[in-house]
Design an enzyme around this catalytic site. Structure first.
Site, mmCIF file in Angstrom:
data_model
loop_
_atom_site.group_PDB
_atom_site.id
_atom_site.type_symbol
_atom_site.label_atom_id
_atom_site.label_comp_id
_atom_site.label_asym_id
_atom_site.label_seq_id
_atom_site.Cartn_x
_atom_site.Cartn_y
_atom_site.Cartn_z
ATOM 1 N N GLY A 105 10.303 -3.984 -6.083
ATOM 2 C CA GLY A 105 11.207 -4.964 -5.500
ATOM 3 C C GLY A 105 11.524 -6.033 -6.530
ATOM 4 O O GLY A 105 10.899 -6.103 -7.593
ATOM 5 N N SER A 106 12.466 -6.888 -6.197
ATOM 6 C CA SER A 106 12.933 -7.885 -7.161
ATOM 7 C C SER A 106 11.826 -8.833 -7.609
ATOM 8 O O SER A 106 11.772 -9.223 -8.781
ATOM 9 C CB SER A 106 14.084 -8.686 -6.552
ATOM 10 N N GLU B 180 8.784 -8.310 -8.127
ATOM 11 C CA GLU B 180 7.726 -7.687 -8.914
ATOM 12 C C GLU B 180 8.200 -7.239 -10.300
ATOM 13 O O GLU B 180 7.379 -6.915 -11.154
ATOM 14 C CB GLU B 180 7.169 -6.448 -8.190
ATOM 15 N N GLU C 255 6.198 1.773 1.561
ATOM 16 C CA GLU C 255 4.943 1.147 1.164
ATOM 17 C C GLU C 255 3.711 1.722 1.868
ATOM 18 O O GLU C 255 2.617 1.680 1.309
ATOM 19 C CB GLU C 255 5.022 -0.365 1.375
ATOM 20 N N HIS D 250 6.089 -5.281 -2.223
ATOM 21 C CA HIS D 250 7.224 -6.192 -2.331
ATOM 22 C C HIS D 250 7.177 -7.251 -1.237
ATOM 23 O O HIS D 250 7.556 -6.996 -0.091
ATOM 24 C CB HIS D 250 8.529 -5.407 -2.251
ATOM 25 N N HIS E 263 -14.917 6.441 21.308
ATOM 26 C CA HIS E 263 -13.471 6.528 21.478
ATOM 27 C C HIS E 263 -13.057 6.286 22.925
ATOM 28 O O HIS E 263 -11.943 5.859 23.184
ATOM 29 C CB HIS E 263 -12.980 7.904 21.017
ATOM 30 N N GLY F 169 -8.181 6.321 12.346
ATOM 31 C CA GLY F 169 -7.436 6.975 13.414
ATOM 32 C C GLY F 169 -5.942 6.768 13.308
ATOM 33 O O GLY F 169 -5.176 7.371 14.059
#
Length: 517
Positions: free
Chosen positions: A25-26, A28, A47, A70, A277, A394
């Site tokens: 992205g800009s 980075e 991402e 980003h 669970h 999960g």
């Protein structure tokens, strides 16, 4: 004076973090000015895919992986798999771009208002350095915290203009963090093991993280103890055709109590036993069964509902107990019955038997097929250490990109991504990264054309119909072709064997869509 970027690149090289997993992205881009030739940028098209690739790579290399996201939008996309990385205890250094410091007071476009709060609670530590010069030191600290047991992700927000500012050199250090455990407590446990009539070991993913495979075998054989895999263990922890292996505990109180009722002492290592669970009343262990838990995560020890606990590296503790138990005499447990053969006709049970028969020696399985997991555990045994990975959280969308990261880390080894069709669609764009990396990855999609795991849960809750589970109409071969991956669709046993043999023999990534009822 060297820039923050120069110092950071030198630090990363020293730490062995020369692969960067990201979607640029800009905010980075300045990090990658004059990107060194000995570094590799691994591109993910979303991402969540980026984060899971790095997670798989970190687990396979046992070294922290560097993730570049980003700003807030990229962190938001990655959060699901950041949660999984946290539960996997995968060491990651996650960086995210921030807008330039000079315009932050004006809430600029693509800025992160609360950058260090957003990824919590799924990171061990988060920081946006007060000065540009502090960025390399923050990244070094993030690395050391990520690599301190219990391992996990750390987060550093970096304003875009920091990379070109002058910085201060940072020395890469070695931090030795393995904890052998309290000797007095281990001696007490060893004495109980020696006097037990029928002990059992319950092993979780921490045994794999700590490289405790051999120590667990030695201890089990010395004690003639039955061995169970802990509920939802995300790694393989014991040879699953060993005469002492007794299978996988379910995430329910009743199953744990029923399966362990014959044992008077249970030693749990590398993860929780009480990872439930569904809710249910009743005891957590049989009434006359004593228990000890060994783990490097104090939180796991603290929420154990009963028994004694030892904070320790699983491998070191198991090896100590094995040495202390030499000469124990007790009957050898009965050998478990062989699994029943699968029924005729295409089914996930048949698929597992054919994968087991045809997979190359040493192949690594990365699984995300919840409704077929029982068939896999019964018919596709993991026989060597570090040959199985799955999500500990999960959350779906992990296994396919994680398989790419593992394949990058273990070049030349066959990696099998075993996916349900519903799971595959969460991060299907990882096929692009696999094709770009040209890794020997076999993507096997078990296509039952619905979220079968939810249908099963619907029956548990007494639902006559479960909404939103129909997945008919997805063409995985077409999707694979669009990402540059060769594919085949199979509907019969003959087609299955031919497609698996083809896929396992290719050096580039392939996809096999396996149609089951």
């Amino acid at each position: 004076m060297s820039t923050v970027r120069d110092i950071t690149i030198a630090l990363l090289r020293t730490l062995g973090m020369t692969r960067v997993f990201g979607n640029p992205g800009s905010t980075e881009l300045p990090l990658f000015r004059d990107f060194p030739a000995d570094f590799e940028y691994v591109l993910g098209l979303q991402e969540a895919t980026v984060l899971a690739m790095a997670d798989g790579h970190a687990q396979a290399t046992r070294n922290a992986a560097l993730v570049n996201l980003h700003s807030s939008a990229g962190v938001g996309h990655a959060l699901g798999n950041l949660f999984t990385a946290y539960k996997n205890q995968a060491p990651l250094v996650v960086t995210a771009g921030q807008q330039a410091r000079s315009i932050l007071p004006f809430e600029p476009f693509l800025h992160a208002e609360r950058p260090t709060e957003f990824p919590r609670p799924f990171v061990k530590w988060a920081c946006e350095p007060a000065r540009a010069a502090d960025v390399p030191r923050a990244i070094a600290r993030a690395y050391h915290i990520a690599m301190t047991p219990p391992f996990g992700p750390c987060f550093v927000s970096v304003p875009v203009d920091d990379w070109d500012q002058p910085g201060e050199p940072v020395e890469a250090r070695t931090l030795a963090m393995s904890n052998p455990g309290d000797r007095a407590a281990l001696d007490q446990l060893a004495a109980q093991l020696r006097s037990a009539k029928n002990p059992a070991l319950v092993l979780g993913a921490g045994v794999a993280r700590d490289q405790g495979w051999e120590a667990a075998i030695v201890l089990a054989e010395a004690q003639r103890a039955c061995v169970y895999a802990a509920p939802f263990a995300a790694r393989n922890v014991f040879p699953e055709r060993h005469p002492l292996f007794r299978g996988f505990l379910k995430a329910s109180r009743s199953d744990v109590v029923a399966r362990l009722a014959r044992h008077d002492l249970v030693v749990i290592a590398g993860g929780p036993l009480n990872l439930y669970h569904t809710e249910a009343p009743g005891p957590h262990l049989p009434a006359d069964t004593a228990s000890w838990i060994i783990d490097d995560n104090p939180a796991v020890l603290s929420w154990a509902p009963s028994g004694n606990a030892i904070l320790a590296n699983s491998r070191m503790a198991l090896a100590y107990l094995a040495a202390a138990g030499v000469g124990v005499q007790r009957p050898i447990p009965d050998t478990p019955a062989s699994p029943a053969p699968p029924p005729e006709g295409m089914s996930d049970r048949l698929v597992m038997t054919r994968i087991a028969a045809l997979r190359p020696t040493g192949a690594i399985v990365v699984e995300e097929a919840p409704s077929s997991r029982g068939a896999m555990q019964e018919l596709l045994p993991m026989l060597t250490p570090d040959s199985f990975y799955t999500t500990a959280s999960g959350g779906l969308g992990y296994a396919l990109p994680a398989a790419v990261g593992i394949a990058l880390a273990r070049r030349g080894e066959r990696v099998i991504a075993l996916l349900g069709d519903g799971s595959a669609m969460y991060s299907i764009q990882a096929l692009f990264s696999a094709a770009r990396a040209a890794v020997p990855l076999s993507v096997l999609v078990i296509a039952n054309r619905r979220y079968e795991a939810l249908e099963q849960f619907g029956r548990h809750f007494g639902l006559s119909r479960v909404e939103g589970t129909d997945l008919s109409g997805i063409d995985f071969c077409a999707i694979a072709s669009g990402h540059g991956v060769a594919s085949r669709r199979v509907e019969t046993l003959e087609e299955l064997d031919a497609a698996l043999a083809w896929s396992f023999g290719e050096t580039a990534p392939t996809l096999v869509e396996i149609m089951v009822p």
